[in-house]
Design an enzyme around this catalytic site. Structure first.
Site, short mmCIF file in Angstrom:
data_model
loop_
_atom_site.label_atom_id
_atom_site.label_comp_id
_atom_site.label_asym_id
_atom_site.label_seq_id
_atom_site.Cartn_x
_atom_site.Cartn_y
_atom_site.Cartn_z
N ARG A 23 0.87 -1.20 0.07
CA ARG A 23 0.06 0.10 0.07
C ARG A 23 0.80 1.26 0.01
O ARG A 23 0.64 2.45 -0.64
CB ARG A 23 -0.91 0.11 1.23
CG ARG A 23 -2.10 -1.06 1.09
CD ARG A 23 -2.88 -1.03 2.25
NE ARG A 23 -2.23 -1.41 3.62
CZ ARG A 23 -2.37 -0.95 4.80
NH1 ARG A 23 -3.36 -0.23 4.85
NH2 ARG A 23 -1.73 -1.34 5.72
N ASN A 41 -6.23 -2.75 2.54
CA ASN A 41 -6.21 -4.11 2.32
C ASN A 41 -7.54 -4.60 2.47
O ASN A 41 -8.30 -3.77 3.25
CB ASN A 41 -5.49 -4.42 3.62
CG ASN A 41 -4.04 -4.42 3.50
OD1 ASN A 41 -3.36 -4.42 2.61
ND2 ASN A 41 -3.45 -4.32 4.71
#
Length: 94
Positions: A23, A41
């Site tokens: 990320r 996520n």
């Protein structure tokens, strides 16, 4: 949509993409390109990426997500395209 109009690309990235800095890496690439949106996520092990900007810039991010330089091990990326929503101020990690 006209080619100059901003678009939203929502992508789901599969593979070993959680707990590997994916990320953070995605956010950095999106900000370098000039996109707004977020990455998060998902409970099933995927990472969701929502990016807004030009179609060409979103395609650049998708190419990076599919490329060999990503953290972890990407086994697939699925995306859908739509019109932009209310917009985002920056590119966030959620």
């Amino acid at each position: 949509m006209h080619s100059d109009d901003p678009v939203r690309c929502t992508a789901w990235v599969r593979g070993k993409v959680q707990e590997v800095g994916f990320r953070w890496w995605t956010r950095a690439r999106a900000m370098e390109i000039g996109l707004t949106g977020y990455t998060s996520n998902l409970g099933d092990g995927r990472v969701q990426v929502v990016a807004e900007g030009s179609h060409q810039d979103c395609e650049r991010l998708l190419a990076l997500l599919r490329g060999p330089g990503t953290p972890g091990a990407v086994t697939g990326v699925t995306e859908i395209w739509s019109a932009t929503g209310d917009g985002y101020d920056s590119f966030a990690i959620r």
